[in-house]
Design a protein around this motif. Structure first.
Motif, PDB file in Angstrom:
ATOM      1  N   LYS A 283      46.707  44.172  36.998  1.00 20.73           N
ATOM      2  CA  LYS A 283      46.704  43.928  38.443  1.00 20.73           C
ATOM      3  C   LYS A 283      46.929  45.259  39.162  1.00 20.73           C
ATOM      4  O   LYS A 283      47.508  46.192  38.589  1.00 20.73           O
ATOM      5  CB  LYS A 283      47.800  42.925  38.801  1.00 20.73           C
ATOM      6  N   PRO A 284      46.487  45.379  40.400  1.00 23.26           N
ATOM      7  CA  PRO A 284      46.719  46.628  41.139  1.00 23.26           C
ATOM      8  C   PRO A 284      48.200  47.011  41.113  1.00 23.26           C
ATOM      9  O   PRO A 284      49.068  46.196  41.418  1.00 23.26           O
ATOM     10  CB  PRO A 284      46.255  46.302  42.555  1.00 23.26           C
ATOM     11  N   GLY A 285      48.462  48.231  40.690  1.00 27.92           N
ATOM     12  CA  GLY A 285      49.827  48.726  40.615  1.00 27.92           C
ATOM     13  C   GLY A 285      50.582  48.342  39.356  1.00 27.92           C
ATOM     14  O   GLY A 285      51.691  48.819  39.121  1.00 27.92           O
ATOM     15  N   GLU A 286      50.006  47.453  38.539  1.00 26.57           N
ATOM     16  CA  GLU A 286      50.680  47.018  37.313  1.00 26.57           C
ATOM     17  C   GLU A 286      50.618  48.122  36.260  1.00 26.57           C
ATOM     18  O   GLU A 286      49.592  48.782  36.101  1.00 26.57           O
ATOM     19  CB  GLU A 286      50.018  45.741  36.784  1.00 26.57           C
ATOM     20  N   GLN A 287      51.708  48.300  35.548  1.00 28.98           N
ATOM     21  CA  GLN A 287      51.800  49.291  34.478  1.00 28.98           C
ATOM     22  C   GLN A 287      51.975  48.571  33.138  1.00 28.98           C
ATOM     23  O   GLN A 287      52.546  47.482  33.083  1.00 28.98           O
ATOM     24  CB  GLN A 287      53.002  50.224  34.713  1.00 28.98           C
ATOM     25  N   ILE A 288      51.513  49.196  32.080  1.00 35.09           N
ATOM     26  CA  ILE A 288      51.723  48.656  30.735  1.00 35.09           C
ATOM     27  C   ILE A 288      53.171  48.925  30.340  1.00 35.09           C
ATOM     28  O   ILE A 288      53.632  50.065  30.377  1.00 35.09           O
ATOM     29  CB  ILE A 288      50.752  49.299  29.733  1.00 35.09           C
ATOM     30  N   ASP A 289      53.866  47.880  29.980  1.00 32.12           N
ATOM     31  CA  ASP A 289      55.283  47.985  29.625  1.00 32.12           C
ATOM     32  C   ASP A 289      55.454  48.854  28.377  1.00 32.12           C
ATOM     33  O   ASP A 289      54.698  48.723  27.422  1.00 32.12           O
ATOM     34  CB  ASP A 289      55.834  46.573  29.361  1.00 32.12           C
ATOM     35  N   PRO A 290      56.453  49.731  28.358  1.00 29.77           N
ATOM     36  CA  PRO A 290      56.679  50.606  27.203  1.00 29.77           C
ATOM     37  C   PRO A 290      56.979  49.865  25.896  1.00 29.77           C
ATOM     38  O   PRO A 290      56.824  50.437  24.825  1.00 29.77           O
ATOM     39  CB  PRO A 290      57.876  51.469  27.617  1.00 29.77           C
ATOM     40  N   VAL A 291      57.407  48.599  25.983  1.00 33.82           N
ATOM     41  CA  VAL A 291      57.727  47.865  24.755  1.00 33.82           C
ATOM     42  C   VAL A 291      56.528  47.102  24.197  1.00 33.82           C
ATOM     43  O   VAL A 291      56.595  46.544  23.110  1.00 33.82           O
ATOM     44  CB  VAL A 291      58.906  46.887  24.958  1.00 33.82           C
ATOM     45  N   LEU A 292      55.403  47.102  24.908  1.00 30.90           N
ATOM     46  CA  LEU A 292      54.237  46.345  24.455  1.00 30.90           C
ATOM     47  C   LEU A 292      53.526  47.043  23.299  1.00 30.90           C
ATOM     48  O   LEU A 292      53.305  48.247  23.319  1.00 30.90           O
ATOM     49  CB  LEU A 292      53.241  46.144  25.591  1.00 30.90           C
ATOM     50  N   ALA A 293      53.139  46.217  22.308  1.00 23.00           N
ATOM     51  CA  ALA A 293      52.356  46.707  21.178  1.00 23.00           C
ATOM     52  C   ALA A 293      51.129  45.830  20.972  1.00 23.00           C
ATOM     53  O   ALA A 293      50.457  45.920  19.953  1.00 23.00           O
ATOM     54  CB  ALA A 293      53.204  46.729  19.914  1.00 23.00           C
ATOM     55  N   SER A 294      50.846  44.964  21.926  1.00 23.34           N
ATOM     56  CA  SER A 294      49.710  44.045  21.817  1.00 23.34           C
ATOM     57  C   SER A 294      49.035  43.913  23.169  1.00 23.34           C
ATOM     58  O   SER A 294      49.569  44.318  24.199  1.00 23.34           O
ATOM     59  CB  SER A 294      50.194  42.666  21.355  1.00 23.34           C
ATOM     60  N   TRP A 295      47.837  43.294  23.138  1.00 22.37           N
ATOM     61  CA  TRP A 295      47.129  43.011  24.372  1.00 22.37           C
ATOM     62  C   TRP A 295      46.259  41.795  24.152  1.00 22.37           C
ATOM     63  O   TRP A 295      45.859  41.496  23.037  1.00 22.37           O
ATOM     64  CB  TRP A 295      46.286  44.201  24.818  1.00 22.37           C
ATOM     65  N   GLY A 296      45.952  41.081  25.228  1.00 20.04           N
ATOM     66  CA  GLY A 296      45.122  39.894  25.150  1.00 20.04           C
ATOM     67  C   GLY A 296      43.696  40.176  25.558  1.00 20.04           C
ATOM     68  O   GLY A 296      43.422  41.069  26.372  1.00 20.04           O
ATOM     69  N   PHE A 297      42.800  39.387  24.982  1.00 16.35           N
ATOM     70  CA  PHE A 297      41.372  39.509  25.254  1.00 16.35           C
ATOM     71  C   PHE A 297      40.796  38.117  25.450  1.00 16.35           C
ATOM     72  O   PHE A 297      41.235  37.157  24.827  1.00 16.35           O
ATOM     73  CB  PHE A 297      40.659  40.194  24.078  1.00 16.35           C
ATOM     74  N   THR A 298      39.788  38.027  26.313  1.00 16.77           N
ATOM     75  CA  THR A 298      39.090  36.767  26.539  1.00 16.77           C
ATOM     76  C   THR A 298      37.703  36.890  25.929  1.00 16.77           C
ATOM     77  O   THR A 298      36.986  37.857  26.192  1.00 16.77           O
ATOM     78  CB  THR A 298      38.992  36.453  28.040  1.00 16.77           C
ATOM     79  N   THR A 299      37.328  35.901  25.128  1.00 15.26           N
ATOM     80  CA  THR A 299      36.035  35.922  24.457  1.00 15.26           C
ATOM     81  C   THR A 299      34.978  35.250  25.327  1.00 15.26           C
ATOM     82  O   THR A 299      35.299  34.594  26.327  1.00 15.26           O
ATOM     83  CB  THR A 299      36.109  35.188  23.117  1.00 15.26           C
ATOM     84  N   LYS A 300      33.731  35.355  24.911  1.00 13.27           N
ATOM     85  CA  LYS A 300      32.648  34.726  25.670  1.00 13.27           C
ATOM     86  C   LYS A 300      32.760  33.204  25.660  1.00 13.27           C
ATOM     87  O   LYS A 300      32.211  32.543  26.535  1.00 13.27           O
ATOM     88  CB  LYS A 300      31.290  35.171  25.126  1.00 13.27           C
ATOM     89  N   ARG A 301      33.476  32.644  24.684  1.00 17.47           N
ATOM     90  CA  ARG A 301      33.698  31.199  24.642  1.00 17.47           C
ATOM     91  C   ARG A 301      34.915  30.777  25.451  1.00 17.47           C
ATOM     92  O   ARG A 301      35.244  29.605  25.522  1.00 17.47           O
ATOM     93  CB  ARG A 301      33.856  30.740  23.201  1.00 17.47           C
ATOM     94  N   GLY A 302      35.626  31.754  26.019  1.00 19.96           N
ATOM     95  CA  GLY A 302      36.805  31.453  26.824  1.00 19.96           C
ATOM     96  C   GLY A 302      38.101  31.406  26.046  1.00 19.96           C
ATOM     97  O   GLY A 302      39.143  31.046  26.602  1.00 19.96           O
ATOM     98  N   SER A 303      38.070  31.784  24.775  1.00 22.22           N
ATOM     99  CA  SER A 303      39.306  31.828  23.980  1.00 22.22           C
ATOM    100  C   SER A 303      40.126  33.048  24.374  1.00 22.22           C
ATOM    101  O   SER A 303      39.585  34.064  24.806  1.00 22.22           O
ATOM    102  CB  SER A 303      38.973  31.934  22.488  1.00 22.22           C
ATOM    103  N   THR A 304      41.430  32.934  24.187  1.00 25.84           N
ATOM    104  CA  THR A 304      42.315  34.076  24.353  1.00 25.84           C
ATOM    105  C   THR A 304      42.749  34.532  22.970  1.00 25.84           C
ATOM    106  O   THR A 304      43.323  33.752  22.201  1.00 25.84           O
ATOM    107  CB  THR A 304      43.554  33.700  25.181  1.00 25.84           C
ATOM    108  N   ILE A 305      42.453  35.793  22.659  1.00 29.64           N
ATOM    109  CA  ILE A 305      42.845  36.384  21.386  1.00 29.64           C
ATOM    110  C   ILE A 305      43.871  37.469  21.682  1.00 29.64           C
ATOM    111  O   ILE A 305      43.633  38.355  22.504  1.00 29.64           O
ATOM    112  CB  ILE A 305      41.634  37.001  20.647  1.00 29.64           C
ATOM    113  N   VAL A 306      45.012  37.392  21.030  1.00 37.04           N
ATOM    114  CA  VAL A 306      46.054  38.397  21.171  1.00 37.04           C
ATOM    115  C   VAL A 306      45.940  39.335  19.971  1.00 37.04           C
ATOM    116  O   VAL A 306      45.918  38.887  18.818  1.00 37.04           O
ATOM    117  CB  VAL A 306      47.450  37.755  21.243  1.00 37.04           C
TER     118      VAL A 306
END
Length: 193
Positions: free
Chosen positions: A59-82
């Motif tokens: 989001k505008p102004g949002e920063q990646i938290d220093p403790v994060l080691a993962s991220w989410g992705f949305t597939t063409k089928r609408g699934s969320t993959i972490v």
């Protein structure tokens, strides 16, 4: 004990998405405990270069938290993959059978529920992945180490598909009285080499 039993539609889509990755090697990250913006950006770069998955936007102004080691992705089928450097799983909350609020006297009932619903999950995974390289359950006295040392730990069922750079594991967690298992279900994850 309470249960929920929903259609496998979301799992069907998510397993199809995971099965489309024929080689996980380009998605593998360094084997470290590092976290933070550089780790997440490198992860996003690897995943978007090797798949058509869309990373969650900041989001505008949002920063990646220093403790994060993962991220989410949305597939063409609408699934969320972490995704982590060495792990991928689908964030599927409204699919399949599960039991929760398990009490000490509910272990046998939870086991029976897992045994009854395991076959439909296994068939769904076979639909997208073909025949597994391994299938076993804790009724075998050697289950703990049959696939590899301790692979059966905390599992009631386990099926494994080997892919370049990864292993897809379909499993159910084993309900126990001590320590008391609060919830069980059938799930899956990709362990990336």
């Amino acid at each position: 004990m309470k249960t929920q039993d929903r259609p496998l539609d979301e799992d069907d889509l998510a397993i199809a998405d995971l099965a489309e990755v024929t080689d996980w090697t380009p998605l593998a990250g360094p084997n470290s405990d590092d976290s933070g913006p550089a780790v997440v950006r490198a992860l996003v770069q690897r995943v978007t270069s090797a798949t058509d998955w869309e990373p969650w936007p900041l989001k505008p102004g949002e920063q990646i938290d220093p403790v994060l080691a993962s991220w989410g992705f949305t597939t063409k089928r609408g699934s969320t993959i972490v995704m982590f450097d060495g792990l991928a799983f689908a964030d599927v909350r409204n699919s399949g059978w599960s039991a929760y609020e398990i009490g000490p006297d509910d272990i046998a009932l939870a086991e029976a529920g897992l045994d009854a619903h395991w076959p439909e999950h296994l068939e769904l995974a076979r639909k997208h992945l073909g025949e597994p390289d391994y299938v076993g359950n804790d009724s075998s006295p050697t289950f703990l180490d049959e696939w590899r040392p301790a692979a059966g730990a905390d599992r009631r069922h386990l099926a494994v598909w080997v892919r370049p750079g990864a292993q897809f594991h379909l499993f159910s967690n084993k309900p126990t009285k001590d320590p008391l298992t609060p919830a069980v279900g059938v799930t899956y994850a990709v362990y990336i080499d």
